[in-house]
Scaffold this motif. Sequence first.
Motif, mmCIF file in Angstrom:
data_model
loop_
_atom_site.group_PDB
_atom_site.id
_atom_site.type_symbol
_atom_site.label_atom_id
_atom_site.label_comp_id
_atom_site.label_asym_id
_atom_site.label_seq_id
_atom_site.Cartn_x
_atom_site.Cartn_y
_atom_site.Cartn_z
ATOM 1 N N THR A 95 -24.967 1.687 53.191
ATOM 2 C CA THR A 95 -25.360 2.988 52.659
ATOM 3 C C THR A 95 -26.621 3.515 53.338
ATOM 4 O OG1 THR A 95 -26.580 1.842 50.950
ATOM 5 C CG2 THR A 95 -24.393 2.618 50.358
ATOM 6 N N TYR A 361 -13.533 -4.440 43.892
ATOM 7 C CA TYR A 361 -14.920 -4.158 44.261
ATOM 8 C C TYR A 361 -15.827 -4.448 43.074
ATOM 9 C CZ TYR A 361 -14.572 0.413 41.858
ATOM 10 O OH TYR A 361 -14.401 1.402 40.935
ATOM 11 N N THR A 411 -6.768 3.444 43.294
ATOM 12 C CA THR A 411 -8.159 3.840 43.017
ATOM 13 C C THR A 411 -9.115 2.816 43.621
ATOM 14 O OG1 THR A 411 -7.310 4.630 40.919
ATOM 15 C CG2 THR A 411 -9.704 4.515 41.115
ATOM 16 N N ARG A 413 -8.535 0.732 46.143
ATOM 17 C CA ARG A 413 -8.462 0.852 47.609
ATOM 18 C C ARG A 413 -9.285 2.040 48.111
ATOM 19 N NH1 ARG A 413 -5.130 -2.141 50.518
ATOM 20 N NH2 ARG A 413 -5.344 -0.698 52.237
ATOM 21 N N HIS A 414 -9.221 3.114 47.347
ATOM 22 C CA HIS A 414 -9.938 4.332 47.705
ATOM 23 C C HIS A 414 -11.459 4.065 47.745
ATOM 24 C CE1 HIS A 414 -10.389 8.619 48.120
ATOM 25 N NE2 HIS A 414 -11.367 8.573 47.217
ATOM 26 N N HIS A 415 -11.948 3.256 46.809
ATOM 27 C CA HIS A 415 -13.371 2.901 46.781
ATOM 28 C C HIS A 415 -13.735 2.016 47.973
ATOM 29 C CE1 HIS A 415 -13.901 4.311 42.628
ATOM 30 N NE2 HIS A 415 -15.192 4.221 42.889
ATOM 31 N N TYR A 417 -12.098 1.342 50.939
ATOM 32 C CA TYR A 417 -11.884 1.811 52.312
ATOM 33 C C TYR A 417 -12.225 3.281 52.448
ATOM 34 C CZ TYR A 417 -9.422 -2.601 52.514
ATOM 35 O OH TYR A 417 -9.123 -3.930 52.429
ATOM 36 N N SER A 418 -13.495 3.605 52.239
ATOM 37 C CA SER A 418 -13.898 4.991 52.361
ATOM 38 C C SER A 418 -14.111 5.317 53.840
ATOM 39 C CB SER A 418 -15.198 5.203 51.588
ATOM 40 O OG SER A 418 -15.823 6.362 52.044
ATOM 41 N N PRO A 419 -13.568 6.463 54.314
ATOM 42 C CA PRO A 419 -13.740 6.798 55.732
ATOM 43 C C PRO A 419 -15.217 7.028 56.104
ATOM 44 C CG PRO A 419 -12.637 8.576 54.507
ATOM 45 C CD PRO A 419 -12.789 7.429 53.571
ATOM 46 N N GLN A 420 -16.042 7.188 55.090
ATOM 47 C CA GLN A 420 -17.467 7.408 55.294
ATOM 48 C C GLN A 420 -18.157 6.199 55.945
ATOM 49 O OE1 GLN A 420 -18.806 8.306 51.371
ATOM 50 N NE2 GLN A 420 -20.929 8.487 51.999
#
Length: 434
Positions: A95, A361, A411, A413-415, A417-420
């Motif tokens: 981060t 996570y 949901t 997975r979305h957390h 593997y964030s493209p960010q």
Amino acid sequence: MSRFNGRPGLEFEQSDTIRRVQEEELKKHLARCARRSPYYRRLFKEAGVNPARVGLDALAGLPVTAKDDFAGHNAEFLAVPAEKIVYIVLDTGTTEKPTQVMYTERDLNRLAYNEEISFASCGISARDVVLLTCTMDRCFVAGLAYFMGVRALGAAAVRNGHGTLASHLEIIKSIRPTVLVGVPSFLRKLAFFLGEKGVAAEKTSVRKLVCIGEPVRGLGMVELKLGQDLRKLWNADVHSTYASSECITSFCECTAQQGGHLHPDLAILELLDDRNQPVPPGTPGEVVLTPLGIEGMPLIRFKTGDVSVLFPEPCRCGRVSPRLGPILGRKQQMMKVRGTTLYPQAVFAALDEIPNVGEYYLEIVGDAELSDELVIHLGAHTNLPPPEWIREQLQARLRVAPVIAVDAEETVRHHVYSPQFRKPVRVFDRRESL
Ligand SMILES: [Zn+2]
């Protein structure tokens, strides 16, 4: 051989010889920082330090350099004219703002030398063929470092980076590598994939795994499930290596597999507590490095943010240089859950022992009683064991009872593997920053 003028073999010599070399190198390093680094010139002036008077014994009296100092004054750390820079990498946590780390030609040679003697210590030789499964792109330095080390050693490198599992399988079949370098959970996945395709990983040419980024051993050097799985699946020796890209320094486990050796001609290692005081051997502390012989961005007492343990006694392999144990976690991510100190890595290792846990996570939240709360978000799927049972298993392992939340797999997975971010993120720290 790399072109860096190091002292290969120094780690086998008497400790007073090592000390004498470190003393000489430290003097040169501090003089260079005072002369060339705007950041340290200012710091020495403000702190009234005469670097010419600082030897190994007085090093602990110098201020430490935190990651925030390095990030916040990044340009001030540059100690050479811009034209001498040949390579720039970005160092990111997950981060934090990325920091530039700039290397001169000599720093790159130092990097090659560092990896050459590290790989040699775990028994890799010119006869080996090394498959690198870590990328050289996206501004990472690790892949380049391993490639340069393999080349300096005279072994053959195969750079497949973040190739598909199928492409790695093809290479294993056709080129027959003897060593794999990569992230342990990926190497385990690769072994399973080979199995699905009718190729037994333990019967391949691979005899050694060099693991980066995730620990394969825990406190007391006990093999974690991940380490055990890798050893059995591949029927191979499993070595951990740890590196700090800012310090251009790595610690690789020797053939004794009892921690990564310090290369004493390349760095001075300290393990410090919260008050920047040394911790006793075997006690977890933050890894603090003073890398020697760096031109581009020299550092003094750099706090890596990683927590490990130090083993100072001579090793079975014959080296007398201290060894760094497994990375227990990031200092910032340390949790205090009802009096128990805990790092996310320990939670990952405990989850890894529970069958049929899929994606997950961690969320760390602070509560009113000055204790942190750990929430584990698990992805729902048909084989997932009951949450209450998982909670009991984790409590037995961690001595802390986490909150278990079961969310839709998508949901979770979305957390993760964030493209960010460049890497999967499995820890979300919701605590107020201290
Ligand atoms: Zn050793």
